[in-house]
Design an enzyme around this catalytic site. Structure first.
Site, mmCIF file in Angstrom:
data_model
loop_
_atom_site.group_PDB
_atom_site.id
_atom_site.type_symbol
_atom_site.label_atom_id
_atom_site.label_comp_id
_atom_site.label_asym_id
_atom_site.label_seq_id
_atom_site.Cartn_x
_atom_site.Cartn_y
_atom_site.Cartn_z
ATOM 1 N N HIS A 188 -1.158 53.723 -55.400
ATOM 2 C CA HIS A 188 -1.598 53.676 -56.968
ATOM 3 C C HIS A 188 -1.478 54.824 -57.573
ATOM 4 O O HIS A 188 -1.095 55.028 -58.718
ATOM 5 C CB HIS A 188 -2.648 52.919 -57.112
ATOM 6 C CG HIS A 188 -2.934 51.700 -56.560
ATOM 7 N ND1 HIS A 188 -3.729 51.074 -55.619
ATOM 8 C CD2 HIS A 188 -1.703 50.558 -56.599
ATOM 9 C CE1 HIS A 188 -3.397 49.988 -55.390
ATOM 10 N NE2 HIS A 188 -2.183 49.614 -55.799
ATOM 11 N N ARG A 295 5.559 39.287 -54.304
ATOM 12 C CA ARG A 295 5.425 39.205 -53.034
ATOM 13 C C ARG A 295 4.033 38.646 -52.816
ATOM 14 O O ARG A 295 3.326 39.703 -52.196
ATOM 15 C CB ARG A 295 5.821 40.308 -52.196
ATOM 16 C CG ARG A 295 7.529 40.633 -52.215
ATOM 17 C CD ARG A 295 7.713 41.895 -51.364
ATOM 18 N NE ARG A 295 9.081 41.852 -51.002
ATOM 19 C CZ ARG A 295 10.011 42.532 -51.549
ATOM 20 N NH1 ARG A 295 9.664 43.301 -52.466
ATOM 21 N NH2 ARG A 295 11.363 42.628 -51.194
ATOM 22 N N ARG A 331 6.593 34.185 -55.461
ATOM 23 C CA ARG A 331 6.841 33.604 -54.081
ATOM 24 C C ARG A 331 5.861 33.296 -53.332
ATOM 25 O O ARG A 331 4.907 34.010 -53.107
ATOM 26 C CB ARG A 331 7.708 34.775 -53.277
ATOM 27 C CG ARG A 331 8.195 34.264 -52.021
ATOM 28 C CD ARG A 331 9.009 35.312 -51.353
ATOM 29 N NE ARG A 331 8.449 36.338 -50.783
ATOM 30 C CZ ARG A 331 9.114 37.518 -50.257
ATOM 31 N NH1 ARG A 331 10.324 37.381 -50.259
ATOM 32 N NH2 ARG A 331 8.662 38.276 -50.036
ATOM 33 N N GLU A 429 18.352 33.136 -48.542
ATOM 34 C CA GLU A 429 18.056 34.256 -47.659
ATOM 35 C C GLU A 429 18.673 34.006 -46.458
ATOM 36 O O GLU A 429 18.394 34.686 -45.453
ATOM 37 C CB GLU A 429 16.981 35.034 -47.708
ATOM 38 C CG GLU A 429 15.429 34.136 -47.414
ATOM 39 C CD GLU A 429 14.125 34.897 -47.685
ATOM 40 O OE1 GLU A 429 14.233 36.228 -47.671
ATOM 41 O OE2 GLU A 429 13.302 34.008 -47.719
ATOM 42 N N ASN A 452 18.371 41.044 -48.605
ATOM 43 C CA ASN A 452 17.615 41.835 -47.449
ATOM 44 C C ASN A 452 17.840 40.750 -46.145
ATOM 45 O O ASN A 452 18.285 41.194 -44.949
ATOM 46 C CB ASN A 452 16.228 42.330 -47.668
ATOM 47 C CG ASN A 452 15.986 42.936 -48.748
ATOM 48 O OD1 ASN A 452 16.971 43.466 -49.366
ATOM 49 N ND2 ASN A 452 14.762 42.953 -49.163
ATOM 50 N N ASP A 453 17.224 39.881 -46.147
ATOM 51 C CA ASP A 453 17.281 38.697 -44.841
ATOM 52 C C ASP A 453 18.594 38.197 -44.888
ATOM 53 O O ASP A 453 19.004 37.946 -43.638
ATOM 54 C CB ASP A 453 16.034 37.664 -45.225
ATOM 55 C CG ASP A 453 14.893 38.207 -44.464
ATOM 56 O OD1 ASP A 453 14.844 38.877 -43.799
ATOM 57 O OD2 ASP A 453 13.757 37.998 -45.286
ATOM 58 N N ARG A 463 16.770 44.197 -39.499
ATOM 59 C CA ARG A 463 16.576 44.863 -40.654
ATOM 60 C C ARG A 463 15.405 45.984 -40.237
ATOM 61 O O ARG A 463 15.248 47.143 -41.018
ATOM 62 C CB ARG A 463 16.350 44.310 -41.860
ATOM 63 C CG ARG A 463 14.852 43.498 -41.873
ATOM 64 C CD ARG A 463 14.525 42.553 -43.187
ATOM 65 N NE ARG A 463 14.115 43.138 -44.281
ATOM 66 C CZ ARG A 463 13.285 42.304 -45.365
ATOM 67 N NH1 ARG A 463 13.667 40.897 -45.346
ATOM 68 N NH2 ARG A 463 12.627 42.950 -46.146
ATOM 69 N N CYS A 500 17.274 39.182 -55.714
ATOM 70 C CA CYS A 500 15.889 39.934 -55.687
ATOM 71 C C CYS A 500 16.008 40.798 -54.090
ATOM 72 O O CYS A 500 14.791 41.325 -54.382
ATOM 73 C CB CYS A 500 14.865 38.934 -55.842
ATOM 74 S SG CYS A 500 14.635 37.804 -54.235
HETATM 75 C C1 PEP Z 1 14.912 39.504 -48.976
HETATM 76 O O1 PEP Z 1 14.762 39.145 -48.031
HETATM 77 O O2 PEP Z 1 16.004 39.830 -49.497
HETATM 78 C C2 PEP Z 1 13.673 39.637 -49.943
HETATM 79 C C3 PEP Z 1 13.715 39.917 -51.435
HETATM 80 O O3 PEP Z 1 12.588 39.253 -49.291
HETATM 81 P P1 PEP Z 1 11.664 39.998 -48.357
HETATM 82 O O4 PEP Z 1 12.445 41.567 -48.527
HETATM 83 O O5 PEP Z 1 10.377 40.120 -48.885
HETATM 84 O O6 PEP Z 1 11.796 39.697 -47.230
HETATM 85 MG MG MG Z 2 13.087 37.749 -47.170
#
Ligand code: PEP
Ligand code: MG
Length: 549
Positions: A188, A295, A331, A429, A452-453, A463, A500
């Site tokens: 923070h 998240r 989410r 994802e 990302n996923d 990842r 996202c």
């Molecule tokens: C993703 O998978 O792109 C995502 C935004 O979720 P996280 O990174 O929390 O898995």
């Molecule tokens: Mg994800």
């Protein structure tokens, strides 16, 4: 000249004198006590006092730095009421027959270590919060003045660790920079530093010796370097860098309040990704249009047991109220894989990214899911809340979710609890979701693409594994073709689609997103203005989408 290295968490250069901040709540003595009851009362009085101080700090901070910055103190006042935390302190006093100061310090250390051992930057930063509240209680137990020291001149603050309440108490006009030995980029203090735009470095290998107090230093927030007693050449170089960065910052801040619109008039919603309501401060500081990804699993990861519906409700309500009319997309629980909480009793899995996680847990254990949905729906009357579900692979899953959602809504209605109008979206994802996105689009109000996923599953590249970094390529045609298919399917079915994942902040690919007609991009708050600049400089009529595919 001495050069130290840390992690830069807020860009910029600061030149000035060092002010070393040391705490006096270290080295608490362990003292045997006979009257356990008296010690418990003493502890609870100090805890109540600390809570009162935090609440008034919250009110004060609201006028000083805005509601969103002040949320941290409300969180701390909630942490001070945490049943696990209190139980641990009281148990130590009772079973070991020792003084409250020592019991609080020991619990603070234990909790803080527990948080910092979790392999997640965000969770690591919670360890500072728990230390902060523990130190406050100890100061109250010791009857010490909780006011922080005043700064007599403009200074570079160097501390072992800086808690948010300490940071906020400092006279910001006199703080040139923050440097800490501990701390993570997500702490923070780092967030506050970015919010206040003060060049800062955390995790610095600087020695906290009184020799450096009062010496001249330069902090380079870009490279994370600290130069103590810099030579003339370094001073010259840094002054040049400072002038360049000031010009860039000034320019980006002129984009606040401006639309995220392309040269040919296409408007994009530019939202922020957050992990906790404390991050709202950075969203406002960077002028986000809303929250594209909250998240929520971080709420669970911070606890030793399931958060109650009430605890969750308070957090979502605070988020909704703070954001006002701006959209906030929560989410639902994405626990599992790298994000584990012991009380879920998740089995060790060979292949946890493809394991029992996220929506799979929620559908299998509806009580956990329902408690979160109830909390979100109850909070929905206080603002503009939407929900999205992670790790979807099929229409059947969405239908099951809808059934549970309708049960929750009915229950709340029977209880006479008002709810708002909540848009329902899903994350795309998994390759499966991308491929059946034509059917999924008929079931929901929006899609948010988790790149990302999606990259991890499409390319079969873990990842989490840094050895595979060179194979983890979100620009791979397979990923981009899927993103295009998902976008087309969304639009054919008249729903909106956003990004996202981290790829959203990669300005080398913004043109592709704009070219295929992405409606929303959600990124870390500090990337918002850079992305806005990129959007405002782009003309979608000149984009050749095919070259990416
Ligand atoms: C993703 O998978 O792109 C995502 C935004 O979720 P996280 O990174 O929390 O898995
Ligand atoms: Mg994800």
């Amino acid at each position: 000249m001495l050069v130290c290295q840390g992690k830069g968490v807020c860009d910029g250069i600061a030149i000035g004198k060092i002010k070393l901040l040391k705490k006096n709540t270290e080295n608490i003595k362990r003292v045997h006590i006979d009257d356990i009851e008296k010690e418990l009362i003493k502890f609870n009085n100090a805890r109540e006092n600390s809570k009162k101080q935090l609440l008034s700090l919250c009110v004060e901070a609201e006028t000083d730095i805005g509601k969103e910055n002040a949320a941290i103190f409300e969180i701390h006042s909630m942490m001070i009421d945490d049943a696990d935390y209190i139980e641990s302190i009281e148990n130590i006093i009772k079973t070991q027959k020792i003084n409250a100061e020592y019991a609080v310090a020991q619990t603070g250390d234990n909790f803080s270590e527990m948080f910092s051992s979790i392999d997640d930057e965000y969770m690591k930063s919670r360890s500072i919060d728990v230390k902060d509240i523990s130190e406050r209680i100890i100061r109250n137990l010791m009857d010490e003045n909780t006011e922080e020291s005043k700064l007599s001149e403009k200074s570079i603050i160097i501390a072992d660790d800086l808690a948010p309440s300490e940071t906020i108490r400092l006279d910001k006009d006199k703080v040139l920079s923050f440097v800490t030995v501990k701390g993570s980029a997500n702490s923070h203090t780092a967030i506050l530093a970015r919010t206040l735009n003060i060049p800062s470095v955390v995790g610095c290998d600087i020695e906290m010796s009184s020799d450096i107090d009062g010496k001249t230093a330069i902090v380079d927030g870009f490279s994370g370097k600290i130069y103590i007693e810099p030579d003339d050449e370094t001073i010259e170089n840094m002054k040049r860098k400072m002038a360049e960065s000031d010009i860039r910052k000034e320019y980006l801040s002129t984009l606040k309040g401006k639309e995220s619109i392309t040269l040919d008039g296409k408007k994009i919603k530019l939202y922020a990704n957050i992990g906790n309501i404390i991050d709202l401060a950075a969203v406002f500081a960077n002028d986000g249009d809303g929250i594209g990804l909250f998240r929520s699993e971080f709420i669970y990861l911070e606890k030793n047991d399931f958060p109650t519906e009430e605890e969750q409700f308070r957090i979502y309500k605070k988020a909704a109220e703070t954001m006002g009319e701006k959209k906030i997309i929560i989410r639902t629980l994405d626990i599992g894989s790298d994000k584990k909480a012991s009380y879920f009793n998740l089995r060790k899995e060979e292949n946890s990214a493809m394991g029992y996680r996220a929506i799979r847990i929620c559908l299998n254990e509806p009580d956990i899911f329902k408690s979160q949905l109830r909390a979100i729906y109850r909070a929905s009357v206080y603002g503009n809340i939407s929900i999205m579900y992670p790790m979807i692979t099929s229409v059947e899953e969405v239908k099951k979710i809808k059934l549970i959602v309708s049960e929750v809504k009915k229950e709340l209605e029977t209880e006479g609890i008002k709810i708002g109008n909540v848009e329902q979206g899903i994350m795309i994802e998994t390759p499966a979701a991308a491929i059946v996105s034509d059917e999924l689009a008929k079931e929901v109000d929006f899609f948010s693409i988790g790149t990302n996923d999606l990259t991890q599953y499409t390319l079969a590249v873990d990842r989490q594994n840094e050895k595979l970094d060179e194979f983890y390529n979100p620009h791979h045609k397979a990923v981009l073709r899927m993103i295009k298919t998902v976008t087309d399917n969304a639009h054919k079915n008249n729903i909106w689609v956003g990004i996202c994942g981290e790829l959203g902040a990669d300005i080398s690919i913004t043109e592709f997103f704009l070219g295929i007609g992405i409606d929303e991009i959600s990124v870390v708050p500090s990337s918002i203005l850079t992305l806005r600049q990129k959007i405002r400089e782009t003309d979608t009529r000149n984009i050749d989408v095919e070259k990416w595919l």
